[in-house]
Design an enzyme around this catalytic site. Structure first.
Site, PDB file in Angstrom:
ATOM      1  N   LYS A 207       0.838  -1.192   0.000  1.00  0.00           N
ATOM      2  CA  LYS A 207       0.000   0.000   0.000  1.00  0.00           C
ATOM      3  C   LYS A 207       0.882   1.255   0.000  1.00  0.00           C
ATOM      4  O   LYS A 207       0.703   2.161  -0.784  1.00  0.00           O
ATOM      5  CB  LYS A 207      -0.918  -0.028   1.229  1.00  0.00           C
ATOM      6  CG  LYS A 207      -1.842   1.160   1.318  1.00  0.00           C
ATOM      7  CD  LYS A 207      -2.802   1.032   2.482  1.00  0.00           C
ATOM      8  CE  LYS A 207      -3.544   2.340   2.680  1.00  0.00           C
ATOM      9  NZ  LYS A 207      -4.464   2.315   3.804  1.00  0.00           N
ATOM     10  N   GLU A 213      10.408  -4.630   4.693  1.00  0.00           N
ATOM     11  CA  GLU A 213      10.502  -6.031   4.257  1.00  0.00           C
ATOM     12  C   GLU A 213      10.235  -6.149   2.762  1.00  0.00           C
ATOM     13  O   GLU A 213      10.967  -6.811   2.022  1.00  0.00           O
ATOM     14  CB  GLU A 213       9.477  -6.900   5.009  1.00  0.00           C
ATOM     15  CG  GLU A 213       9.735  -7.067   6.494  1.00  0.00           C
ATOM     16  CD  GLU A 213       9.099  -5.982   7.346  1.00  0.00           C
ATOM     17  OE1 GLU A 213       8.840  -4.872   6.815  1.00  0.00           O
ATOM     18  OE2 GLU A 213       8.874  -6.232   8.541  1.00  0.00           O
ATOM     19  N   GLY A 268      -4.894  -1.738   4.952  1.00  0.00           N
ATOM     20  CA  GLY A 268      -4.056  -2.851   4.475  1.00  0.00           C
ATOM     21  C   GLY A 268      -4.704  -4.200   4.707  1.00  0.00           C
ATOM     22  O   GLY A 268      -4.767  -5.048   3.819  1.00  0.00           O
ATOM     23  N   ARG A 269      -5.225  -4.421   5.925  1.00  0.00           N
ATOM     24  CA  ARG A 269      -5.783  -5.749   6.233  1.00  0.00           C
ATOM     25  C   ARG A 269      -7.185  -5.932   5.662  1.00  0.00           C
ATOM     26  O   ARG A 269      -7.796  -6.990   5.848  1.00  0.00           O
ATOM     27  CB  ARG A 269      -5.761  -5.977   7.743  1.00  0.00           C
ATOM     28  CG  ARG A 269      -6.446  -4.897   8.554  1.00  0.00           C
ATOM     29  CD  ARG A 269      -6.118  -5.003  10.042  1.00  0.00           C
ATOM     30  NE  ARG A 269      -6.630  -3.858  10.798  1.00  0.00           N
ATOM     31  CZ  ARG A 269      -5.992  -2.714  10.940  1.00  0.00           C
ATOM     32  NH1 ARG A 269      -4.818  -2.520  10.357  1.00  0.00           N
ATOM     33  NH2 ARG A 269      -6.509  -1.740  11.645  1.00  0.00           N
ATOM     34  N   GLU A 354      -4.920  -6.799  14.578  1.00  0.00           N
ATOM     35  CA  GLU A 354      -4.420  -5.460  14.232  1.00  0.00           C
ATOM     36  C   GLU A 354      -5.581  -4.465  14.304  1.00  0.00           C
ATOM     37  O   GLU A 354      -5.385  -3.276  14.521  1.00  0.00           O
ATOM     38  CB  GLU A 354      -3.788  -5.458  12.829  1.00  0.00           C
ATOM     39  CG  GLU A 354      -2.842  -4.291  12.607  1.00  0.00           C
ATOM     40  CD  GLU A 354      -1.994  -4.410  11.355  1.00  0.00           C
ATOM     41  OE1 GLU A 354      -0.790  -4.683  11.447  1.00  0.00           O
ATOM     42  OE2 GLU A 354      -2.554  -4.233  10.247  1.00  0.00           O
ATOM     43  N   HIS A 385      -5.583 -33.389  17.104  1.00  0.00           N
ATOM     44  CA  HIS A 385      -4.485 -34.235  17.587  1.00  0.00           C
ATOM     45  C   HIS A 385      -3.355 -33.388  18.147  1.00  0.00           C
ATOM     46  O   HIS A 385      -2.229 -33.854  18.290  1.00  0.00           O
ATOM     47  CB  HIS A 385      -4.002 -35.123  16.449  1.00  0.00           C
ATOM     48  CG  HIS A 385      -5.096 -36.024  15.956  1.00  0.00           C
ATOM     49  ND1 HIS A 385      -5.335 -37.260  16.505  1.00  0.00           N
ATOM     50  CD2 HIS A 385      -6.070 -35.817  15.024  1.00  0.00           C
ATOM     51  CE1 HIS A 385      -6.389 -37.804  15.895  1.00  0.00           C
ATOM     52  NE2 HIS A 385      -6.856 -36.941  15.006  1.00  0.00           N
ATOM     53  N   LYS A 505       9.142  -0.649  14.474  1.00  0.00           N
ATOM     54  CA  LYS A 505       9.747  -0.343  13.168  1.00  0.00           C
ATOM     55  C   LYS A 505      10.793   0.759  13.325  1.00  0.00           C
ATOM     56  O   LYS A 505      11.883   0.693  12.762  1.00  0.00           O
ATOM     57  CB  LYS A 505       8.674   0.167  12.196  1.00  0.00           C
ATOM     58  CG  LYS A 505       7.696  -0.862  11.693  1.00  0.00           C
ATOM     59  CD  LYS A 505       6.783  -0.235  10.637  1.00  0.00           C
ATOM     60  CE  LYS A 505       5.587  -1.104  10.340  1.00  0.00           C
ATOM     61  NZ  LYS A 505       4.638  -0.498   9.405  1.00  0.00           N
TER      62      LYS A 505
HETATM   63  O1  F6P Z   1       3.070  -3.027   9.846  1.00  0.00           O
HETATM   64  C1  F6P Z   1       1.723  -3.198   9.676  1.00  0.00           C
HETATM   65  C2  F6P Z   1       1.269  -2.796   8.297  1.00  0.00           C
HETATM   66  O2  F6P Z   1       1.203  -1.428   8.180  1.00  0.00           O
HETATM   67  C3  F6P Z   1      -0.063  -3.453   7.996  1.00  0.00           C
HETATM   68  O3  F6P Z   1      -1.126  -2.736   8.467  1.00  0.00           O
HETATM   69  C4  F6P Z   1       0.001  -3.588   6.523  1.00  0.00           C
HETATM   70  O4  F6P Z   1      -0.925  -4.524   6.049  1.00  0.00           O
HETATM   71  C5  F6P Z   1       1.432  -4.034   6.340  1.00  0.00           C
HETATM   72  O5  F6P Z   1       2.151  -3.291   7.290  1.00  0.00           O
HETATM   73  C6  F6P Z   1       2.004  -3.846   4.967  1.00  0.00           C
HETATM   74  O6  F6P Z   1       1.960  -2.514   4.559  1.00  0.00           O
HETATM   75  P1  F6P Z   1       2.165  -2.110   3.064  1.00  0.00           P
HETATM   76  O7  F6P Z   1       1.088  -2.714   2.245  1.00  0.00           O
HETATM   77  O8  F6P Z   1       2.112  -0.614   3.036  1.00  0.00           O
HETATM   78  O9  F6P Z   1       3.513  -2.619   2.619  1.00  0.00           O
END
Ligand code: F6P
Length: 542
Positions: A207, A213, A268-269, A354, A385, A505
């Site tokens: 987003k 990452e 995002g979620r 979240e 199990h 972060k």
């Molecule tokens: O760190 C949490 C977050 O902001 C989530 O809410 C989001 O889904 C995820 O990181 C990834 O964010 P982006 O789509 O901006 O890379």
């Protein structure tokens, strides 16, 4: 609101009601009201919910519905669907429901109808999907794309992975789909080790397009591609982006013509049905994808219009409040009896935790009641199990959501009946248990009786659908999205921000140079963090 949640008449009435209900056993509730198993059910958008095995009576439901009314759930739902900026801490509308609004419907943000924009992106995704699936889109060397790797994390990963796994039955088996999320280089290495770069397309999904990452993995993917194809021009054939941030996409070197956009009013979620679903669409095709959107929309409409006492997301959400705040339950187990839903609990963890893992109300006051429970789970029967022992006989109360289907997508012998017998049996065993008398009457030695007794009275929902279709998946996800909203509304928190992920972060950014620098850095953390960093540096240098 000047009153607190605890001041609401419905809350107080639930408190007194709780003291009447808490010691009642489901055995008695069923014995007194044999019709309960048929009456305490609701159905919508292809999902059937049996909520009769809850430590709740008709009266409980009535009082929970009253709590929803006094919390203005109806007004909040309307505000969300209207596009009001209900994500107050980020001054944003919350319009994942617009992502599945059919053509012709209008939803306005700042005076602009966003539904045509949604369909424009969907059409662009469908066009691109068609070119990939037909082989018309060629990689740099002229080979068609056989592998699609989604790079993203959190909402830009969990939804796509879950949906890919869930809808695998409907997917093009000639395509290999992979998902890279973790900044651990192992994730990228293992996802790509058997792929040919000339046949591989990366979808960089983020987003913000700034997430550490994802950007690190995207750069690694770029280097991996260039190492094989040896020309910067190859990037345009092997990378597309899904983002709200055209500027960063372009800085990365992806042509914004190959960018699929979405908007800041999609959290995002809540974005797996925005362009973040591009990998899903490529896997299952536009028709199945649109069917999934139709399922979402059917549940949206149900949530928006059905009275709360028949409203699946409202019932699910209110019962979660009942257990979290009155019974002190700390978790909810989600137990899908379908191997295709193996990633559903992981997906739900971000959606629920979240969203509702907050302790400040919208007006900035500390809550004095528990909020967001921990969601967890595994597909059945595997979980049986593993951890079901604790659910059956442990000291904790763990409300469970069983999810099952009447028809299998892979009917093999008697497998499906065996699978589903376990859904019904587990819910039955949890609710009714097995008394010491029953155990004794089977000839069990006295000393062993307590160990073999099941106290029961452990609540569960059973969610049944006909088959796991794209429509049903959409409805199921929307069910939980709106259950989360129901809970957040009662708790007066904002389910749509996530400030709690920021601090870690920021601190990691400060620590990166301390790990990487050649010279011994001057460390200024607490003694534990300092010592850990020193130890890491020493070992890394070996
Ligand atoms: O760190 C949490 C977050 O902001 C989530 O809410 C989001 O889904 C995820 O990181 C990834 O964010 P982006 O789509 O901006 O890379």
């Amino acid at each position: 609101m000047s009153t607190t949640l605890r001041d609401l008449p419905a809350w107080k009435s639930l408190e007194s009601h709780y003291s009447e209900v808490k010691d009642r056993h489901l055995r008695d509730l069923f014995a007194e009201d044999p019709g309960r198993g048929e009456r305490m059910t609701a159905e919508a958008a292809g999902l059937f919910l049996d909520y009769s095995k809850h430590r709740a009576t008709h009266e409980t439901l009535k009082r929970l519905v009253k709590l929803a009314e006094e919390s203005d759930l109806r007004g909040r739902i309307d505000a969300m669907f209207r596009g009001d900026p209900i994500n107050a801490t980020e001054h944003r509308s919350v319009l994942h429901v617009a992502l599945r609004a059919p053509k012709g419907q209008s939803i306005f943000v700042d005076g602009k109808d966003v539904v045509p924009d949604v369909h424009e992106v969907l059409d662009k995704m469908a066009g691109f999907t068609g070119r990939i699936r037909s082989g018309e889109w060629k990689g740099y060397t002229g080979k068609p794309i056989r592998n699609v790797v989604n790079i993203g994390i959190g909402g830009s990963d969990l939804g796509p992975v879950m949906a890919y796994e869930a809808l695998r039955h409907y997917s093009d088996r000639g395509l290999t789909l992979r998902f890279v999320s973790n900044v651990d280089g192992t994730d990228f290495a293992e996802a790509t080790r058997d792929l040919d770069p000339a046949e591989t397309l990366f979808i960089v999904s983020s987003k913000t397009f700034t997430t550490l990452e994802t950007m690190t993995n995207a750069q690694t993917a770029r280097a991996w591609t260039l190492a094989a194809l040896k020309d910067d021009a190859s990037i345009a054939r092997h990378f597309v982006a899904v983002s709200t941030n055209a500027e960063e996409v372009s800085k990365f070197g992806i042509d914004t013509a190959n960018m699929f956009g979405f908007w800041d009013w999609v959290g995002g979620r809540y974005s797996m049905d925005a362009a973040i679903g591009l990998s899903t669409m490529i896997a299952v095709g536009p028709e199945n994808y649109r069917a999934m959107l139709a399922g979402f929309h059917a549940m949206d409409e149900h949530y928006r219009t059905a009275p709360f006492e028949k409203n699946l997301p409202a019932i699910l959400g209110l019962l979660t409040v009942w257990y979290t705040d009155f019974f002190g339950a700390e978790t909810v187990a989600v137990l899908p009896y379908d191997q295709y839903l193996k990633r559903f609990p992981a997906y739900l963890q971000q959606l629920t935790m979240e969203s509702n893992g907050k302790s400040e109300t919208l007006d900035g006051k500390r809550v004095d009641y528990p909020t967001g429970p921990i969601y967890w789970g595994e597909p059945g029967t595997n979980g049986q199990h593993s951890f079901y022992q604790l659910i059956h006989q442990g000291t904790r109360l763990i409300p469970c959501d069983f999810i099952g289907f009447c028809r299998s997508l892979n009917p093999v012998g008697e497998h499906h009946d065996l699978l589903m017998s376990n859904v019904f049996a587990q819910a039955e065993a949890l609710a009714f248990g097995k008394t010491a008398e029953q155990v004794k009457s089977e000839g069990t030695a006295d000393w062993l009786v307590p160990h073999r007794t099941f106290e029961g009275n452990r609540p569960s929902n059973v969610i049944l659908a006909d088959r796991l279709t794209p429509e049903v998946l959409g409805a199921l996800i929307a069910l939980y999205e709106h259950s989360v909203f129901t809970q957040g509304t009662i708790w007066r928190i904002n389910p749509f921000d996530q400030w709690g992920v920021e601090l870690g972060k920021v601190l990691a950014k400060r620590i990166i140079p301390e790990l990487e620098s050649k010279d011994e850095p001057k460390l200024n953390h607490d003694s534990s963090t300092n010592a850990l960093i020193r130890r890491y540096r020493q070992h890394k240098a070996r």
